[in-house]
Design a protein around this motif. Structure first.
Motif, short mmCIF file in Angstrom:
data_model
loop_
_atom_site.label_atom_id
_atom_site.label_comp_id
_atom_site.label_asym_id
_atom_site.label_seq_id
_atom_site.Cartn_x
_atom_site.Cartn_y
_atom_site.Cartn_z
N VAL A 66 0.86 -1.19 0.00
CA VAL A 66 0.00 0.00 0.00
C VAL A 66 0.89 1.24 0.00
O VAL A 66 1.68 1.45 0.94
N VAL A 67 0.79 2.02 -1.06
CA VAL A 67 1.61 3.21 -1.21
C VAL A 67 0.71 4.40 -1.51
O VAL A 67 -0.46 4.24 -1.86
N TYR A 68 1.28 5.58 -1.39
CA TYR A 68 0.54 6.78 -1.80
C TYR A 68 1.51 7.71 -2.53
O TYR A 68 2.72 7.68 -2.31
N GLY A 69 0.95 8.51 -3.43
CA GLY A 69 1.77 9.41 -4.22
C GLY A 69 0.98 10.02 -5.34
O GLY A 69 -0.25 10.14 -5.26
N GLU A 70 1.67 10.38 -6.41
CA GLU A 70 1.02 11.12 -7.51
C GLU A 70 1.15 10.38 -8.83
O GLU A 70 2.23 9.94 -9.21
N LEU A 71 0.02 10.26 -9.50
CA LEU A 71 -0.02 9.67 -10.84
C LEU A 71 0.22 10.79 -11.85
O LEU A 71 -0.51 11.77 -11.89
N ARG A 72 1.26 10.63 -12.66
CA ARG A 72 1.63 11.67 -13.63
C ARG A 72 0.84 11.54 -14.92
O ARG A 72 0.33 10.48 -15.26
N GLU A 73 0.75 12.63 -15.65
CA GLU A 73 0.06 12.61 -16.94
C GLU A 73 0.88 11.87 -17.98
O GLU A 73 2.11 11.79 -17.90
N GLY A 74 0.17 11.35 -18.99
CA GLY A 74 0.83 10.72 -20.13
C GLY A 74 1.19 9.27 -19.89
O GLY A 74 1.29 8.80 -18.75
N SER A 75 1.36 8.55 -20.99
CA SER A 75 1.75 7.14 -20.93
C SER A 75 3.12 6.96 -21.59
O SER A 75 3.57 7.81 -22.36
N ILE A 76 3.76 5.85 -21.27
CA ILE A 76 5.08 5.54 -21.81
C ILE A 76 5.01 4.19 -22.50
O ILE A 76 4.57 3.20 -21.90
N ALA A 77 5.41 4.14 -23.77
CA ALA A 77 5.45 2.87 -24.49
C ALA A 77 6.47 1.95 -23.84
O ALA A 77 7.58 2.38 -23.50
N THR A 104 4.58 5.03 2.13
CA THR A 104 3.93 3.72 2.17
C THR A 104 3.11 3.57 3.45
O THR A 104 3.34 4.25 4.45
N LEU A 105 2.13 2.65 3.37
CA LEU A 105 1.34 2.31 4.54
C LEU A 105 1.65 0.89 5.01
O LEU A 105 1.32 0.53 6.15
N THR A 106 2.25 0.08 4.15
CA THR A 106 2.66 -1.28 4.51
C THR A 106 4.06 -1.54 3.97
O THR A 106 4.56 -0.80 3.12
N GLU A 107 4.69 -2.61 4.44
CA GLU A 107 6.06 -2.93 4.06
C GLU A 107 6.09 -3.96 2.94
O GLU A 107 5.17 -4.77 2.77
N SER A 108 7.15 -3.90 2.15
CA SER A 108 7.37 -4.88 1.08
C SER A 108 8.80 -4.74 0.58
O SER A 108 9.31 -3.63 0.44
N ASP A 109 9.42 -5.87 0.29
CA ASP A 109 10.78 -5.84 -0.24
C ASP A 109 10.81 -5.62 -1.75
O ASP A 109 11.85 -5.24 -2.29
#
Length: 229
Positions: A102-113, A131-136
């Motif tokens: 579980v993470v938080y942040g910003e989704l950017r505009e545009g797509s990447i091939a 993050t809200l939870t841990e993961s390797d």
């Protein structure tokens, strides 16, 4: 256009017949009367067209205001109920058990091939802020190139979200790490900075980020019924 012309002819004929029956009218009206009748019909038709145009213009002017009002709705929600918070936390914990972080942040505009050597497609860039939870397998900060697991039309719009990310099975062909997300667990941030939750009966509520973090960190949510967050 032919039908309209036919209607006009009938109206002219009725006017002519009515005029012929008037007392003191010895003969059927001639060309001048016919021309006058036609001019009256033209003016009537233009009047109706002008009225329709006015209605359309009023609708066109009012529509942006209406759409702006609708677009503004949903940016802020009332505090979520205890049941809504518990349900959301359970879904996030289920995702964690399935290997998502579980993470938080910003989704950017545009797509990447992107090409992973087997499949060619597109990814979007999600900048992880925390993050809200841990993961390797998922970083705690920085950009994460995320595959489209759904059609592009179902992708969230650019903005800030809480997402569940997991590392994809294969990296990109150029070696870059790719990630997947769970589209059913996409929680946007409202303009007030609170996280928006999808609640029962297709309603929505919101919760402070600190409260959501605390509840997700617990083995079981300790939220009490009837308490809002």
């Amino acid at each position: 256009m032919t039908d309209q012309r036919h209607v006009e002819e009938e109206q002219v004929q009725r006017l002519l017949a009515a005029a012929a029956e008037l007392p003191g009218t010895p003969t059927t009206p001639g060309a001048d009367f016919t021309a006058h009748a036609r001019r009256r019909l033209v003016r009537r038709r233009l009047g109706v067209a002008a009225g329709v145009t006015a209605v359309l213009l009023a609708t066109a002017v009012g529509a942006p205001t209406m759409f702006r009002g609708i677009a503004g709705q949903g940016e802020q929600y009332p505090a979520a109920s205890a049941h809504c918070l518990q349900s959301t936390v359970q879904n996030l914990q289920d995702g964690r058990q399935s290997g998502f972080r579980v993470v938080y942040g910003e989704l950017r505009e545009g797509s990447i091939a992107m090409d992973d050597g087997i499949t060619q497609g597109s990814v979007f860039r999600f900048d992880i802020e925390g993050t809200l939870t841990e993961s390797d397998s998922v970083p705690s900060s920085g950009p994460a190139l995320t595959w489209y697991p759904v059609s592009e039309a179902q992708l969230p719009q650019p903005g800030r979200y809480v997402l569940l990310l997991a590392q994809a099975e294969r990296p990109a062909k150029d070696g870059r790490r790719l990630f997947e997300f769970r589209p059913e667990e996409v929680l946007p941030f409202g303009t007030d900075g609170r996280v928006q939750l999808k609640c029962e009966d297709d309603t929505a509520g919101s919760v402070k980020m600190g409260r959501l973090r605390a509840e997700v960190a617990r083995p079981k949510s300790a939220a009490k019924n009837g308490h809002a967050y």
